[in-house]
Design an enzyme around this catalytic site. Structure first.
Site, PDB file in Angstrom:
ATOM      1  N   ARG A   1     -14.698  -2.995  18.615  1.00  0.00           N
ATOM      2  CA  ARG A   1     -15.048  -4.194  17.615  1.00  0.00           C
ATOM      3  C   ARG A   1     -14.042  -4.649  18.903  1.00  0.00           C
ATOM      4  NH1 ARG A   1     -13.093  -3.649  11.867  1.00  0.00           N
ATOM      5  NH2 ARG A   1     -11.040  -2.745  12.277  1.00  0.00           N
TER       6      ARG A   1
ATOM      7  N   HIS B   1     -20.792  -3.210  10.625  1.00  0.00           N
ATOM      8  CA  HIS B   1     -20.433  -3.225   9.757  1.00  0.00           C
ATOM      9  C   HIS B   1     -21.288  -4.995   8.928  1.00  0.00           C
ATOM     10  CE1 HIS B   1     -16.711  -3.742   7.006  1.00  0.00           C
ATOM     11  NE2 HIS B   1     -16.134  -2.780   7.286  1.00  0.00           N
TER      12      HIS B   1
ATOM     13  N   ASP C   1     -15.347   0.331  -2.512  1.00  0.00           N
ATOM     14  CA  ASP C   1     -15.841   1.021  -1.008  1.00  0.00           C
ATOM     15  C   ASP C   1     -16.512   2.309  -1.200  1.00  0.00           C
ATOM     16  OD1 ASP C   1     -15.274   1.718   1.442  1.00  0.00           O
ATOM     17  OD2 ASP C   1     -12.634   1.178   1.063  1.00  0.00           O
TER      18      ASP C   1
ATOM     19  N   GLU D   1     -23.694  -2.253   4.902  1.00  0.00           N
ATOM     20  CA  GLU D   1     -23.041  -1.664   6.013  1.00  0.00           C
ATOM     21  C   GLU D   1     -24.137  -0.703   6.709  1.00  0.00           C
ATOM     22  OE1 GLU D   1     -18.978  -0.266   6.695  1.00  0.00           O
ATOM     23  OE2 GLU D   1     -18.682  -1.619   5.060  1.00  0.00           O
TER      24      GLU D   1
HETATM   25  C1  BG6 Z   1     -15.386  -0.712   5.170  1.00  0.00           C
HETATM   26  C2  BG6 Z   1     -13.927   0.506   4.896  1.00  0.00           C
HETATM   27  O1  BG6 Z   1     -16.097  -0.412   5.910  1.00  0.00           O
HETATM   28  O2  BG6 Z   1     -14.285  -1.391   6.319  1.00  0.00           O
HETATM   29  C3  BG6 Z   1     -12.808   0.483   3.596  1.00  0.00           C
HETATM   30  O3  BG6 Z   1     -14.929   1.551   3.896  1.00  0.00           O
HETATM   31  C4  BG6 Z   1     -12.376  -0.654   4.330  1.00  0.00           C
HETATM   32  O4  BG6 Z   1     -12.368   1.883   3.782  1.00  0.00           O
HETATM   33  C5  BG6 Z   1     -12.825  -2.008   5.008  1.00  0.00           C
HETATM   34  O5  BG6 Z   1     -11.021  -1.975   4.419  1.00  0.00           O
HETATM   35  C6  BG6 Z   1     -12.259  -3.228   6.225  1.00  0.00           C
HETATM   36  O6  BG6 Z   1     -12.283  -2.452   7.535  1.00  0.00           O
HETATM   37  P1  BG6 Z   1     -10.388  -2.974   8.528  1.00  0.00           P
HETATM   38  O7  BG6 Z   1     -10.346  -2.254   9.208  1.00  0.00           O
HETATM   39  O8  BG6 Z   1     -11.989  -4.411   9.082  1.00  0.00           O
HETATM   40  O9  BG6 Z   1     -10.264  -3.756   7.337  1.00  0.00           O
END
Ligand code: BG6
Length: 305
Positions: free
Chosen positions: A102, A171, A215, A274
């Site tokens: 990403r 995600h 989460d 996700e």
């Molecule tokens: C989720 C995780 O998929 O992504 C969380 O389970 C995390 O723990 C969230 O906080 C966001 O991640 P990021 O790295 O994009 O801030």
């Protein structure tokens, strides 16, 4: 970070009214695709779907107003590609969270359209930079097809001489009117690990509602989820293939305040559901083998809405 010139991309891949490339914030190239079914934008930086709007609907994907479009930073919203590990690296927490796909530039490999579908394919392959993070040769393809639903397919091919194992997620961040009016169906009966409390083995007995930071990693779940947004009178269906993990995330109040690229109140207007393969569902590929993770997103207004 080097990106191709958008005029060149347009002359090679563009098609008036259907596929167009433009330079977004900080010059990051964005491909917009559109047809009678809707519209969608994809960033070459991160191989990241930024937006999806089915014809006649409000946007389906959430994008933070505070999102950063800067090389080195993931984009907060849309569909980040988490690969080749999901979450923190299991043994080296200093490595990029959710892997490196990403935060790297992808190449535009192909575009195509028919009367029913408009699609693009992006590619990411290993490089000196990725070898510093992960010692394997790989070929990753992201196919985004705009049809009566949005199909997003992430295909991993092992181009190495040894087997490798990875975890992954599409995600996806979804827009909702008000999180208090949202339920997520499809995970009843599944067990999950709770990343907020660091505990495992919880049984999801009812549809998911969000009243605090959520989460959760649901392993061995292959069925679709339905995000029932009673506030908007809309249902978003998240169907999937090649995925055995579903993750549900909403940062709620305190974590929202800690995230610099996310508004303090934005947790009320989003939820992440996700499409993933995490820890117990990690994927191992022998040399030459491929695996595809696919999310199919669609939206429906309820009959009574
Ligand atoms: C989720 C995780 O998929 O992504 C969380 O389970 C995390 O723990 C969230 O906080 C966001 O991640 P990021 O790295 O994009 O801030």
């Amino acid at each position: 970070m080097d990106f191709p010139d958008t005029a060149l991309l347009n002359s090679r891949f563009g098609s008036p009214g259907k596929i167009a490339c433009r330079a977004g914030e900080n010059g990051l190239p964005i491909i917009a695709i559109a047809n009678g079914s809707g519209s969608c934008e994809i960033s070459l930086y991160g191989g990241h779907v930024l937006s999806y709007r089915p014809a006649g609907h409000l946007p389906v994907l959430f994008m933070s107003k505070a999102a950063r479009f800067e090389p080195g930073h993931p984009i907060r919203g849309g569909i980040p590609v988490c690969w080749p590990w999901f979450g923190p690296h299991p043994t080296a927490p200093a490595l990029p969270m959710h892997g490196f796909a990403r935060i790297l530039p992808w190449s535009l490999a192909a575009t195509d359209y028919t009367s029913r579908s408009t699609e693009i394919r992006l590619v990411l392959t290993d490089s000196e930079q990725t070898h510093a993070w992960w010692p394997h040769r790989f070929h990753l393809t992201l196919r985004v097809a705009l049809e009566n639903a949005l199909k997003v397919e992430l295909t991993t091919r092992n181009s190495d001489k040894e087997p490798f194992t990875f975890t992954e997620a599409l995600h996806s961040y979804f827009t909702v009117r008000q999180i208090m009016d949202v339920t997520v169906r499809g995970l009843e009966g599944a067990t999950y690990s709770d990343k907020v409390t660091g505990t495992d083995g919880h049984l999801q007995e009812t549809p998911v509602v969000v009243r605090q930071e959520v989460d959760r990693v649901y392993e061995n779940t292959e069925t679709e989820c339905v995000i029932d947004d009673a506030g908007l009178g809309r249902q978003i269906v998240v169907a999937k293939q090649g995925s055995r993990t579903t993750v549900v995330w909403n940062p709620w109040i305190a974590k929202s305040k800690r995230m610099p690229d996310f508004g303090d109140e934005e947790y009320t207007r989003m939820i992440c559901v996700e499409t993933a393969n995490d820890t117990g569902n990690a994927v191992t590929l022998d040399p030459g083998e491929s695996h595809t993770l696919a999310a199919v997103l669609s939206a429906d207004m309820k009959a009574e809405a």
